[in-house]
Design a protein around this motif. Structure first.
Motif, mmCIF file in Angstrom:
data_model
loop_
_atom_site.group_PDB
_atom_site.id
_atom_site.type_symbol
_atom_site.label_atom_id
_atom_site.label_comp_id
_atom_site.label_asym_id
_atom_site.label_seq_id
_atom_site.Cartn_x
_atom_site.Cartn_y
_atom_site.Cartn_z
ATOM 1 N N CYS A 78 -2.099 -6.766 -2.369
ATOM 2 C CA CYS A 78 -2.705 -6.771 -1.102
ATOM 3 C C CYS A 78 -4.050 -5.697 -2.033
ATOM 4 C CB CYS A 78 -2.238 -4.747 -1.229
ATOM 5 S SG CYS A 78 -0.744 -4.993 -0.600
ATOM 6 N N VAL A 79 -5.515 -5.708 -1.234
ATOM 7 C CA VAL A 79 -6.372 -5.621 -2.419
ATOM 8 C C VAL A 79 -6.991 -4.051 -1.758
ATOM 9 C CG1 VAL A 79 -8.896 -5.899 -2.232
ATOM 10 C CG2 VAL A 79 -7.110 -7.644 -2.247
ATOM 11 N N GLY A 80 -7.691 -3.219 -2.588
ATOM 12 C CA GLY A 80 -7.931 -1.469 -2.226
ATOM 13 C C GLY A 80 -9.344 -1.673 -1.488
ATOM 14 N N TYR A 111 -6.277 -4.823 -7.124
ATOM 15 C CA TYR A 111 -5.663 -5.152 -6.167
ATOM 16 C C TYR A 111 -4.319 -4.169 -6.578
ATOM 17 C CZ TYR A 111 -6.336 -10.370 -5.051
ATOM 18 O OH TYR A 111 -7.269 -11.112 -4.787
ATOM 19 N N PHE A 112 -2.980 -5.097 -6.119
ATOM 20 C CA PHE A 112 -1.914 -3.318 -6.382
ATOM 21 C C PHE A 112 -1.063 -4.697 -5.263
ATOM 22 C CE2 PHE A 112 -1.316 -1.645 -1.122
ATOM 23 C CZ PHE A 112 -2.533 -1.849 -1.231
ATOM 24 N N THR A 113 0.258 -3.844 -5.185
ATOM 25 C CA THR A 113 1.142 -5.377 -4.745
ATOM 26 C C THR A 113 1.704 -3.427 -3.799
ATOM 27 O OG1 THR A 113 2.898 -5.147 -6.320
ATOM 28 C CG2 THR A 113 0.937 -6.821 -6.223
ATOM 29 N N TYR A 138 -1.564 4.844 8.736
ATOM 30 C CA TYR A 138 -1.614 3.376 8.715
ATOM 31 C C TYR A 138 -2.864 2.666 8.581
ATOM 32 C CZ TYR A 138 -5.716 5.775 11.715
ATOM 33 O OH TYR A 138 -6.298 6.476 11.926
ATOM 34 N N GLU A 139 -2.904 0.739 8.110
ATOM 35 C CA GLU A 139 -4.195 0.172 7.715
ATOM 36 C C GLU A 139 -3.777 -0.684 8.291
ATOM 37 O OE1 GLU A 139 -4.327 0.195 3.650
ATOM 38 O OE2 GLU A 139 -5.380 1.956 3.398
ATOM 39 N N VAL A 140 -4.651 -1.184 9.372
ATOM 40 C CA VAL A 140 -4.823 -2.755 9.578
ATOM 41 C C VAL A 140 -5.444 -3.613 9.051
ATOM 42 C CG1 VAL A 140 -6.763 -2.669 11.341
ATOM 43 C CG2 VAL A 140 -5.517 -4.067 11.634
ATOM 44 N N ASN A 169 0.312 -4.309 8.465
ATOM 45 C CA ASN A 169 -0.383 -2.637 8.536
ATOM 46 C C ASN A 169 0.295 -2.339 7.110
ATOM 47 O OD1 ASN A 169 -0.235 -0.245 8.621
ATOM 48 N ND2 ASN A 169 0.774 0.206 10.368
ATOM 49 N N ASP A 170 -0.569 -2.193 6.485
ATOM 50 C CA ASP A 170 -0.356 -1.206 4.838
ATOM 51 C C ASP A 170 -0.199 -0.277 4.720
ATOM 52 O OD1 ASP A 170 -0.098 -0.819 2.519
ATOM 53 O OD2 ASP A 170 -3.016 -1.562 2.191
ATOM 54 N N VAL A 171 0.731 0.612 5.697
ATOM 55 C CA VAL A 171 1.373 1.898 5.273
ATOM 56 C C VAL A 171 1.294 2.682 4.389
ATOM 57 C CG1 VAL A 171 3.320 2.886 7.069
ATOM 58 C CG2 VAL A 171 2.438 0.937 7.536
ATOM 59 N N GLY A 186 3.453 4.856 -3.212
ATOM 60 C CA GLY A 186 3.265 5.345 -1.498
ATOM 61 C C GLY A 186 3.008 4.667 -0.422
ATOM 62 N N LYS A 187 2.991 3.329 -1.144
ATOM 63 C CA LYS A 187 3.156 1.740 -0.136
ATOM 64 C C LYS A 187 3.874 0.467 -0.591
ATOM 65 C CE LYS A 187 -2.306 1.424 -0.678
ATOM 66 N NZ LYS A 187 -2.532 1.438 1.111
ATOM 67 N N SER A 188 5.210 0.969 -0.633
ATOM 68 C CA SER A 188 6.129 0.510 -0.778
ATOM 69 C C SER A 188 7.429 1.268 0.199
ATOM 70 C CB SER A 188 6.663 0.383 -2.458
ATOM 71 O OG SER A 188 5.061 -1.594 -3.084
ATOM 72 N N GLY A 255 -7.144 -5.842 2.665
ATOM 73 C CA GLY A 255 -7.513 -4.534 3.105
ATOM 74 C C GLY A 255 -7.732 -4.289 4.463
ATOM 75 N N THR A 256 -8.277 -2.912 4.454
ATOM 76 C CA THR A 256 -8.531 -2.349 5.593
ATOM 77 C C THR A 256 -9.806 -1.571 5.926
ATOM 78 O OG1 THR A 256 -7.118 -1.424 7.049
ATOM 79 C CG2 THR A 256 -7.720 0.202 5.222
ATOM 80 N N PRO A 257 -10.388 -1.307 6.925
ATOM 81 C CA PRO A 257 -11.980 -1.205 7.087
ATOM 82 C C PRO A 257 -11.562 0.333 8.099
ATOM 83 C CG PRO A 257 -11.292 -1.781 9.353
ATOM 84 C CD PRO A 257 -9.716 -2.344 8.049
#
Ligand code: MG
Length: 294
Positions: A78-80, A111-113, A138-140, A169-171, A186-188, A255-257
């Protein structure tokens, strides 16, 4: 082509979505292969092998879609902070442990995963883990699915390694993301990666210029073009593959907008009973209800 994974009569299947998007045709594969969804299909296509034989079409509304890759082979990359307005929104929220004074916009991709086990399907619940966190956001995101693997892939060649795309969705549990000075925990959490509704091949969707949207209970919260990414897809692949070999079926969330819950004052965290709808033009949509899980 669009590859869907689904349950039909209690049996896991993987197949192709019909041109009218109203039917699916399962591949004739073993149950063990089907349970891995689109992953073995992307793998065989990346080897230049033909698709398995197709069975009789069945109505889409007679099946339950699962995540197209329900068991990713390894963590989801994932990209932040990869859209300008979101990078400023996040840095200004007070939740960004990576923020530097005067440096809201990253100079290189962050980057993170997420662990593979947090993937859920396009209509599954997002769980609020009561007693652990209720700051759930939420993160589309457009997710890139790698076809041909490789290492040291140059940006100029990177799009040849993209098999296609899906929606993620990168919840995120914002308090865990902030407090633990990294983003992985917090993302896993379980259920924190809704994915779907299927994989779309790169010839049917221009992931470099498509519109992504997120609605919460029908309210439009995020609406942006992937053409506005700070680091574009070729750059992301070049960076990631410089030291890490990529394999067919690897997933990269781009990444999310702007418009996430912590961008509001006070923050608009997800609540029990909410419905999160993510749409990406050229792919489709996913609808995930939210529940408190005591
Ligand atoms: Mg994200």
């Amino acid at each position: 082509m669009k590859i869907a994974a689904f349950i039909h009569d209690g049996v896991p299947c993987v197949g192709l979505l019909g041109a009218d998007s109203q039917s699916v045709q399962a591949f004739e594969v073993t149950r063990a292969v089907a349970a891995k969804g689109a992953l073995p299909i992307v793998e065989l296509l990346s080897r230049g092998e033909p698709l398995p034989k197709l069975l009789t079409p069945i109505a889409l509304d007679s099946v339950r879609l699962t995540a197209p890759i329900p068991q990713p082979r390894r963590n989801i990359f994932c990209v932040g902070k990869n859209y300008y307005a979101h990078a400023r929104e996040f840095a200004g929220s007070g939740f960004d442990s990576s923020a530097k004074a005067g440096g809201d916009i990253p100079e290189v991709p962050i980057y993170f995963t997420k662990v593979p086990e947090c993937v859920v399907g396009p209509t599954d619940y997002i769980d609020i883990p009561v007693g652990v966190s209720e700051a759930i956001d939420y993160e589309v995101e457009l997710a890139v699915v790698i076809g041909k693997g490789g290492k040291g892939i140059k940006a100029a060649d990177a799009m040849q390694h993209v098999w296609g795309y899906t929606i993620i969705n990168d919840v995120t549990a914002r308090d865990w993301q902030q407090r633990h000075l990294q983003w992985h925990l917090g993302k896993s959490f379980d259920s924190f990666c809704p994915m779907g509704p299927w994989l779309v091949s790169a010839d049917e969707c221009d992931g470099t210029n498509t519109q992504v949207r997120c609605y919460v209970n029908g309210e439009l919260r995020q609406n942006a073009s992937t053409a506005d990414l700070i680091f574009n897809i070729p750059t992301l692949i070049e960076t990631l593959s410089a030291g890490i070999t990529l394999y067919p079926g690897d997933v990269i969330a781009t990444g999310t907008p702007v418009g996430v819950g912590i961008g509001f004052k006070p923050p608009k965290y997800l609540q029990h009973g909410d419905l999160v709808r993510l749409e990406i033009d050229g792919i489709g949509s996913i609808d995930n209800p939210v529940r408190r899980l005591p």
